[in-house]
Design a protein around this motif. Structure first.
Motif, PDB file in Angstrom:
ATOM      1  N   MET A 115      13.629 -16.206  -7.245  1.00  0.00           N
ATOM      2  CA  MET A 115      12.676 -16.690  -8.243  1.00  0.00           C
ATOM      3  C   MET A 115      13.150 -16.351  -9.650  1.00  0.00           C
ATOM      4  SD  MET A 115       9.550 -18.182  -8.176  1.00  0.00           S
ATOM      5  CE  MET A 115       8.548 -17.546  -6.813  1.00  0.00           C
ATOM      6  N   VAL A 116      13.128 -17.360 -10.544  1.00  0.00           N
ATOM      7  CA  VAL A 116      13.536 -17.172 -11.937  1.00  0.00           C
ATOM      8  C   VAL A 116      12.420 -17.706 -12.841  1.00  0.00           C
ATOM      9  CG1 VAL A 116      15.361 -17.540 -13.648  1.00  0.00           C
ATOM     10  CG2 VAL A 116      15.932 -17.532 -11.212  1.00  0.00           C
ATOM     11  N   PRO A 117      11.375 -16.933 -13.087  1.00  0.00           N
ATOM     12  CA  PRO A 117      10.289 -17.408 -13.943  1.00  0.00           C
ATOM     13  C   PRO A 117      10.772 -17.640 -15.374  1.00  0.00           C
ATOM     14  CG  PRO A 117       9.641 -15.448 -12.710  1.00  0.00           C
ATOM     15  CD  PRO A 117      11.108 -15.583 -12.563  1.00  0.00           C
ATOM     16  N   ILE A 118      10.244 -18.683 -16.006  1.00  0.00           N
ATOM     17  CA  ILE A 118      10.624 -19.009 -17.385  1.00  0.00           C
ATOM     18  C   ILE A 118       9.364 -19.174 -18.246  1.00  0.00           C
ATOM     19  CG2 ILE A 118      12.916 -19.988 -16.979  1.00  0.00           C
ATOM     20  CD1 ILE A 118      11.503 -22.777 -16.853  1.00  0.00           C
ATOM     21  N   PRO A 119       8.577 -18.098 -18.420  1.00  0.00           N
ATOM     22  CA  PRO A 119       7.381 -18.228 -19.253  1.00  0.00           C
ATOM     23  C   PRO A 119       7.752 -18.637 -20.668  1.00  0.00           C
ATOM     24  CG  PRO A 119       7.946 -15.921 -18.931  1.00  0.00           C
ATOM     25  CD  PRO A 119       8.823 -16.704 -18.012  1.00  0.00           C
ATOM     26  N   GLY A 120       6.979 -19.556 -21.220  1.00  0.00           N
ATOM     27  CA  GLY A 120       7.225 -20.025 -22.571  1.00  0.00           C
ATOM     28  C   GLY A 120       6.085 -19.663 -23.487  1.00  0.00           C
ATOM     29  N   THR A 121       6.371 -19.556 -24.764  1.00  0.00           N
ATOM     30  CA  THR A 121       5.362 -19.245 -25.759  1.00  0.00           C
ATOM     31  C   THR A 121       5.916 -19.598 -27.127  1.00  0.00           C
ATOM     32  OG1 THR A 121       4.004 -17.484 -26.719  1.00  0.00           O
ATOM     33  CG2 THR A 121       6.188 -16.866 -25.961  1.00  0.00           C
ATOM     34  N   SER A 122       5.020 -19.772 -28.084  1.00  0.00           N
ATOM     35  CA  SER A 122       5.433 -19.999 -29.469  1.00  0.00           C
ATOM     36  C   SER A 122       5.141 -18.769 -30.326  1.00  0.00           C
ATOM     37  CB  SER A 122       4.698 -21.217 -30.043  1.00  0.00           C
ATOM     38  OG  SER A 122       3.289 -21.035 -29.972  1.00  0.00           O
TER      39      SER A 122
END
Length: 284
Positions: A249-256
């Motif tokens: 598993m490679v989570p890629i949470p995004g945010t600004s």
């Protein structure tokens, strides 16, 4: 790379070893994943801070903006620090905010790959992913064109997005597939057969929407009470569960937001017991 604070384990994607907690760039764009960010300078800070915190896997796509996210990544990070892997995607066009028609014609995929190289200021794309399978185009053409680009040295590795186990197996007859990227989070686990298949065959699984764009982290939500119990934020708990769920598993949470980025990255420090995992899964 300096100030590496992530403690997330690593994974090898093809021949590229990266930390399993990455960064997804979709939320750096405007509303509806359309147009420039509300705060350009903060978007640049987020990208640079992610690398300072040890993120070395950054996921993007030509359709984010469109083109905006790739351009921001290059502005913030090029020339790239050693070890930073950039993954991009093609196969979805944009006709307006929140509109994503698929186009898998080989000539279009080639055009977008070459333009992504220019926008990202790269000589080779580390991981080029087919964003969606276009039902109007034979799969052998949609995967065959990235294979040709790979043979030409324009891309290094090939991945797929939003596919079934059967589609992955068909694609593997055409090219080596090192990653799959499907919708998956604590509240949405329909892709578990694909995840288990990927784990069995050593294929990276990149869950998009890992936090349901904040839905899992909202105050008063199902995770909120559990998070307080564990002295963590809901988003940290949801990401820790993903990291625990499978070694591929490679989570890629995004945010600004830099503040949200730093909060997300602390998920790598959370160790969950079997009882805690069960409690999380039953709560959502």
């Amino acid at each position: 790379m300096t100030d590496t604070t992530t403690t997330s384990p690593t994974i090898t994607i093809g021949d590229l070893t990266v930390h399993r907690l990455g960064f997804g760039s979709m939320q750096l764009t405007g509303p509806g994943v359309w147009g420039p960010p509300k705060d350009h300078d903060e978007a640049i800070r987020v990208l640079r801070r992610s690398v300072e915190l040890g993120v070395d896997f950054i996921d993007t796509a030509d359709s984010y903006g469109p083109y905006v996210a790739e351009e921001l990544i290059a502005e913030a990070l090029a020339p790239y620090p050693d070890g930073v892997v950039i993954a991009t995607k093609a196969g979805l066009t944009r006709t307006g905010p929140n509109e994503w028609p698929p186009v898998g014609r080989p000539e279009y995929l080639r055009q977008e790959a070459i333009q992504s190289l220019r926008r990202l200021e790269l000589d080779t794309i580390d991981l080029f992913q087919l964003h969606r399978i276009d039902e109007k185009v034979p799969l052998e053409d949609q995967v065959g064109e990235p294979k040709q680009l790979q043979d030409e040295g324009k891309i290094r590795h090939i991945g797929l997005s939003e596919v079934s186990v059967e589609q992955l197996q068909e694609a593997q007859k055409i090219a080596t597939i090192v990653s799959v990227q499907n919708l998956y989070n604590l509240a949405k686990r329909d892709a578990e057969p694909l995840l288990d298949h990927a784990a069995e065959h050593g294929i990276a699984f990149i869950p998009w929407f890992p936090l349901a764009t904040g839905g899992l982290a909202k105050e008063g939500g199902k995770l909120d009470e559990l998070a307080k119990k564990h002295a963590a934020s809901p988003s940290q708990l949801a990401l820790a569960w993903l990291l625990h769920r499978s070694p591929v598993m490679v989570p890629i949470p995004g945010t600004s937001s830099v503040a949200h980025l730093e909060d997300n990255m602390r998920a790598a420090d959370i160790a969950l017991s079997a009882d805690e995992v069960q409690e999380l899964e039953q709560a959502v």
